[in-house]
Design an enzyme around this catalytic site. Structure first.
Site, mmCIF file in Angstrom:
data_model
loop_
_atom_site.group_PDB
_atom_site.id
_atom_site.type_symbol
_atom_site.label_atom_id
_atom_site.label_comp_id
_atom_site.label_asym_id
_atom_site.label_seq_id
_atom_site.Cartn_x
_atom_site.Cartn_y
_atom_site.Cartn_z
ATOM 1 N N TRP A 157 -11.817 -18.412 -26.437
ATOM 2 C CA TRP A 157 -11.177 -19.595 -25.845
ATOM 3 C C TRP A 157 -11.972 -20.814 -26.295
ATOM 4 C CZ3 TRP A 157 -12.685 -21.787 -20.594
ATOM 5 C CH2 TRP A 157 -11.789 -22.787 -20.191
ATOM 6 N N ASP A 238 -16.677 -13.386 -18.528
ATOM 7 C CA ASP A 238 -15.658 -14.343 -18.104
ATOM 8 C C ASP A 238 -14.415 -13.527 -17.769
ATOM 9 O OD1 ASP A 238 -13.999 -16.442 -17.580
ATOM 10 O OD2 ASP A 238 -14.176 -17.390 -19.550
ATOM 11 N N LYS A 274 -4.741 -17.734 -12.991
ATOM 12 C CA LYS A 274 -3.683 -16.878 -13.536
ATOM 13 C C LYS A 274 -3.183 -15.865 -12.508
ATOM 14 C CE LYS A 274 -4.234 -18.674 -17.716
ATOM 15 N NZ LYS A 274 -5.413 -19.514 -17.544
#
Length: 427
Positions: A157, A238, A274
């Site tokens: 990311w 993460d 999310k």
């Protein structure tokens, strides 16, 4: 009189010069500031919104959409909001955030019956979603291990690089994605882990690797964990997609559980953007597993000290939503059903896209579309092919070929597949 007029005129002139000098001085303060480069992900949405075409498709979006392409608010979230509306004051949370929310969040990552939770060995604070958790840890790493580096996968990311850069932590990279197989470069990854100086920090995606959707198998995670142990590396996970990847939060945390079983002291970034659709609420958690309760208390005090000048304390409403849902068995059960619905829709769209491409007679293999997992599919398309999709078919995605499966619906999957087929068939 004439002399006084001359003096007044001179005085006005002096005042005017000072004013002009002051204006010049102030206007020059920011003359060296250049426009910041556009975010590659957010820029896609801007371009999509500006396109008047009725056929346009946005598969660059990083938020879940239903099969009509609309944003979703989970029913468990709506019910939690109904329950907390008007029931509490709007006072500051502590610097470490909502204790109840943090406690419930740790159970998701470490397990309901985790010995580490019972023994109070985890230093944890509420964060500004996953981004804030990563940034807090990066600053913590810089302050207490100032000569350390962070190894980041290629690719990752894009904001990961920004976070550790702005925390002034030296960055290195390690192999992760294999372009030819469109899968994991396991041998390259293991070589880099082996060759890194002992005691290095590594950033790992717990599940649904962003942007590739490529995850190690359980057996590969076990091998990675053993090598980390031999090299005494620190693993920082993460975990932005727990539950959202497979529909099962425990399965999505398997990598973390493996490292815990092997005796690692790890760090974890968690987010509810999310898996609960709380994108704008910015609810997350940073946790660091310590040697004992005393060390955990010390580490938490320092994490709070880092948070204090950044944002003082985290926001209240989102934390209340999360703690209400996870703290109530019925609401938690509803959440587990709803997050599985989201995950299953994404998985279904992967199957539909692959089947549509194969029916068109594509000369390429699209097996990776269904092998990858999570919100994103690393399609393997080149930047030039992506540019053609945009200019000829009004389909928007990042130029690295990352498709957000959240933007794929039963209504547009055929159009998307045909466009991809047209721009890739001569490859």
């Amino acid at each position: 009189m004439a002399a006084m007029a001359i003096r007044n005129s001179a005085s006005r002139g002096t005042m005017m010069s000072r004013q002009i000098w002051g204006l010049r001085s102030m206007s020059s303060w920011w003359k060296n500031v250049e426009p910041a480069p556009k975010d590659p992900i957010l820029g896609v949405t801007e371009a999509f919104l500006a396109d008047p075409s009725p056929d346009k498709v946005n598969v660059g979006v990083g938020a879940y959409r239903d099969d009509n392409g609309k944003p979703v608010v989970l029913e468990c979230v709506r019910e939690a909001e109904r329950r907390i509306a008007g029931t509490s004051f709007m006072e500051y949370l502590p610097m470490g955030g909502s204790v109840k929310m943090v406690d419930e969040t740790l159970k998701l990552a470490y397990g309901d019956n985790s010995e580490f939770i019972k023994d109070k060995k985890i230093a944890a604070v509420q964060s500004l979603s996953g981004t804030g958790a990563c940034r807090l840890f990066a600053d913590f790493q810089k302050r207490f291990r100032p000569d350390s580096q962070i190894y980041i996968p290629v690719p990752t990311w894009s904001n990961h690089h920004n976070i550790w850069r702005d925390a002034q932590v030296t960055q290195k990279t390690y192999h992760y994605y294999h372009p030819e197989t469109k899968g994991l470069d396991f041998s390259g990854l293991m070589d880099d882990v082996k060759n890194a100086p002992e005691g290095s920090f590594f950033l790992l995606h717990a599940c649904a690797h962003n942007p590739t959707g490529v995850d190690p198998t359980e057996e590969q995670w076990r091998e990675i964990s053993q090598l980390f142990k031999a090299k005494n590396h620190f693993a920082f996970f993460d975990m932005a997609y727990q539950g959202f990847a497979s529909g099962d939060p425990a399965r999505d945390a398997k990598s973390i559980r493996i490292f815990l079983e092997d005796g690692h002291h790890i760090g974890i970034s968690q987010s509810y953007a999310k898996n609960m659709g709380l994108y704008g609420q910015r609810v997350g958690c940073l946790s660091v597993l310590c040697e004992d309760e005393k060390q955990a208390v010390t580490v938490k005090s320092q994490l709070q000290q880092l948070a204090r000048p950044m944002y003082s304390n985290p926001p209240l409403h989102g934390a209340q939503i999360v703690s209400t849902i996870l703290g109530d068995p019925a609401l938690k059960g509803l959440w587990l059903k709803e997050v599985k619905v989201m995950a299953d829709r994404i998985i279904g769209m992967r199957t539909a896209l692959r089947e549509s491409l194969e029916k068109l007679g594509s000369p390429l293999s699209w097996e990776h579309v269904t092998k990858q997992i999570g919100m994103f599919c690393y399609s393997g398309m080149t930047p030039e092919q992506v540019d053609r999709l945009t200019s000829e078919y009004h389909i928007y995605m990042t130029r690295n070929g990352r498709i957000s499966m959240a933007g794929v619906t039963t209504g547009n999957v055929g159009y998307l597949a045909n466009a991809i087929h047209e721009v890739t068939k001569s490859s």
